[in-house]
Design an enzyme around this catalytic site. Sequence first.
Site, PDB file in Angstrom:
ATOM      1  N   TYR A 139       4.966  -2.218  -2.260  1.00  0.00           N
ATOM      2  CA  TYR A 139       3.701  -1.562  -2.600  1.00  0.00           C
ATOM      3  C   TYR A 139       2.553  -2.468  -2.177  1.00  0.00           C
ATOM      4  O   TYR A 139       2.587  -3.681  -2.412  1.00  0.00           O
ATOM      5  CB  TYR A 139       3.629  -1.315  -4.114  1.00  0.00           C
ATOM      6  CG  TYR A 139       2.311  -0.735  -4.587  1.00  0.00           C
ATOM      7  CD1 TYR A 139       2.143   0.637  -4.701  1.00  0.00           C
ATOM      8  CD2 TYR A 139       1.234  -1.561  -4.909  1.00  0.00           C
ATOM      9  CE1 TYR A 139       0.940   1.179  -5.121  1.00  0.00           C
ATOM     10  CE2 TYR A 139       0.025  -1.038  -5.319  1.00  0.00           C
ATOM     11  CZ  TYR A 139      -0.117   0.338  -5.426  1.00  0.00           C
ATOM     12  OH  TYR A 139      -1.309   0.868  -5.835  1.00  0.00           O
TER      13      TYR A 139
ATOM     14  N   GLU B 204      -4.171   2.562  -0.126  1.00  0.00           N
ATOM     15  CA  GLU B 204      -2.895   2.308  -0.784  1.00  0.00           C
ATOM     16  C   GLU B 204      -1.739   2.706   0.121  1.00  0.00           C
ATOM     17  O   GLU B 204      -1.766   3.780   0.715  1.00  0.00           O
ATOM     18  CB  GLU B 204      -2.827   3.115  -2.093  1.00  0.00           C
ATOM     19  CG  GLU B 204      -1.576   2.861  -2.904  1.00  0.00           C
ATOM     20  CD  GLU B 204      -1.483   3.790  -4.122  1.00  0.00           C
ATOM     21  OE1 GLU B 204      -1.627   3.313  -5.259  1.00  0.00           O
ATOM     22  OE2 GLU B 204      -1.276   5.006  -3.930  1.00  0.00           O
TER      23      GLU B 204
END
Lengths: 293, 370
Positions: free
Chosen positions: B100, B185
Amino acid sequence: MSIFVDENTKVLIQGITGNQGAFHARQMVAYGTKVVAGVSPGKGGQKVDDIPVYNSVKEAMEHHQIDASILFVPAKFAKDGAFEAIHAGVKLLILIPEHIPLHDAMAIMNFARAKGTTVIGPNTFGVVSSGKCKIGIMPNQYFVPGPVGVVSRSGTLSYEIVGSLAAAGLGTSTVVGLGGDRVVGLNFIDVLARFEKDPGTEVIVLVGEIGGTAEEEAADYISKHISKPVLAYLAGKSAPPGKRMGHAGAIIERGMGTFEGKVKALNAVGVEVATLTFEVPELVSKVLLKKAM
Amino acid sequence: MKIYEYMGKELFAKYGIPVPKGRVARTPEEAGQITAEIGDAVIKSQILSGKRGKAGGIKFTASPHEARKFAAELLGSEIRGFKVDAVLVEEKLKIDKEYYLAITIDRGAKCPVVLASVQGGMDIEEVPEEHIVKYHVDYSIGMMPFKTKYITSKLKLPAEEAAQVQEILVKLYKMFVELDAELVEINPLVVSAGKIIAADAKVIIDDDALFRQKDLPYVEEKTESEKKAHELGLAFVELEGNIGVMANGAGITMATLDTLQYFGGSAANFLDAGGGASEEATAKALELVLAKNPKAIIINIFGGITRCDDVANAFASVKKKRGIPVPVVIRLVGTNQEKGREILREVGIEAYDTMHEAAQKAVELAAANQ
């Protein structure tokens, strides 16, 4: 006594010849603020009433002592105006505009930190030490001297509360608008610390709203560092969940930011929370009465 | 402003961040065509929401024929409340690991913050805090190599992966700044046969900076009324109740809703007319409130930068021009209050002094007008 500004604070107005700048320059003068100069590029040499106008902050500072500057320029030009003031050595900067891009706000805060400038706002109504000095856009008549320090994230809501306090005979020491934007110069903690040291402030009212974690952080600080009584008002009890940031934003908050969460955090450290504005004067009176006994 | 995954990936590619091969398709034929070019493919519905997989919005196939069939099913359908206008057809990656990586703005610290974890692929809120590396970036310095090295070291990445992630971090930060992003993101950031690839893209651009981001595609996610309000510079949210609300300032608007609820009423909308709204903008705001056919209207103004006479003039002109078919309660105090009240008196309205009196009256009138 008061915090940030007092009867000796000398004020510069950036954007003084604009519609809002000129209107509020007169309102500030009418309140008793020492407005010593204004800036409007290309309009140097003019006057707004008796206030001399300069082309740049630097020129204004060559002719006057400036303790604080208030900015009325459009959001897209705010970064340049703020940098100009900070670069010229202004130590207190009040940013009125709304819709300043977030990246501009981050750049401004970063430069201000490096230069030792205190920034209030953006998207703030300003700061007023009642009866002494108003640097902002709030309506004059409600800000009468007294023992209550108010710090708020919302402009009109602060007028509402300060107005209801004044109607109940309760004046204010200093009222500070943190600003409604996501990136602002001051947080509750910075202002609470100043109120704690100010002999003119006997009770502190914190005006918050849903979103972010500022109220939770304030609660933590209050329990550790504030001996004066603190009360809170929170807006947004009935509001539906708003548009939230993505996951990355949510993780910084970690489930904090809801109305219930804020009430819980504040109550846990002994701060009573009003959910209707007219409850605030009652709570303040109660605290002051208890202190007097 | 949120943008679609495929737009995010096009931007990633432009900034040199590796993305899977593929492109957007708007017809089943295009989807079949792209699948024929790339082979083993994944077909992803383009909506402004996560959790598409669970909702059936993501399909896998290697057959162009099947790709056309899947695309025909997905295009025009509704997933998680969003209509699907496009699908992204891209190569199906062999996934060895999922990480992530995100950059967003930390309100408290007033600067960008990198969030990174070797536990990617799931909702980041579900990842325990101790498995997330959080690193603040000094805005005047930006993403320097020493920072990227610190982050990959904290993630304990093997050397060959670390080098790639460091490079991605520099590019992602450049994009974050240049595009005025609130959030960039990548979840998951995939390790596929030793190569690190952005398998998803979530990008949110700061609405207040759109004026200088003219090259970006514009993505609309507002209702018609919300769109109109936005054009007028007003904050408008549609709600379920029957009392139309107009106030100035987000805080006082919220407080008005809270007070209506306290007296047993409920708001039909949230409308923050903002500070310093002109007479014209105020009149248009009032039209928006009326368009929802409320049973009563409350206007709550505490004028600072907003002037009471402007609001009163706007109200009077709307009332004269189109008529207002429902009871209206106005609370008007602050800058130029007396002028404003005088104008209202001329059109037969006596303004209230306090919010709670006005709110109570509005709730009564709405109930009587059922």
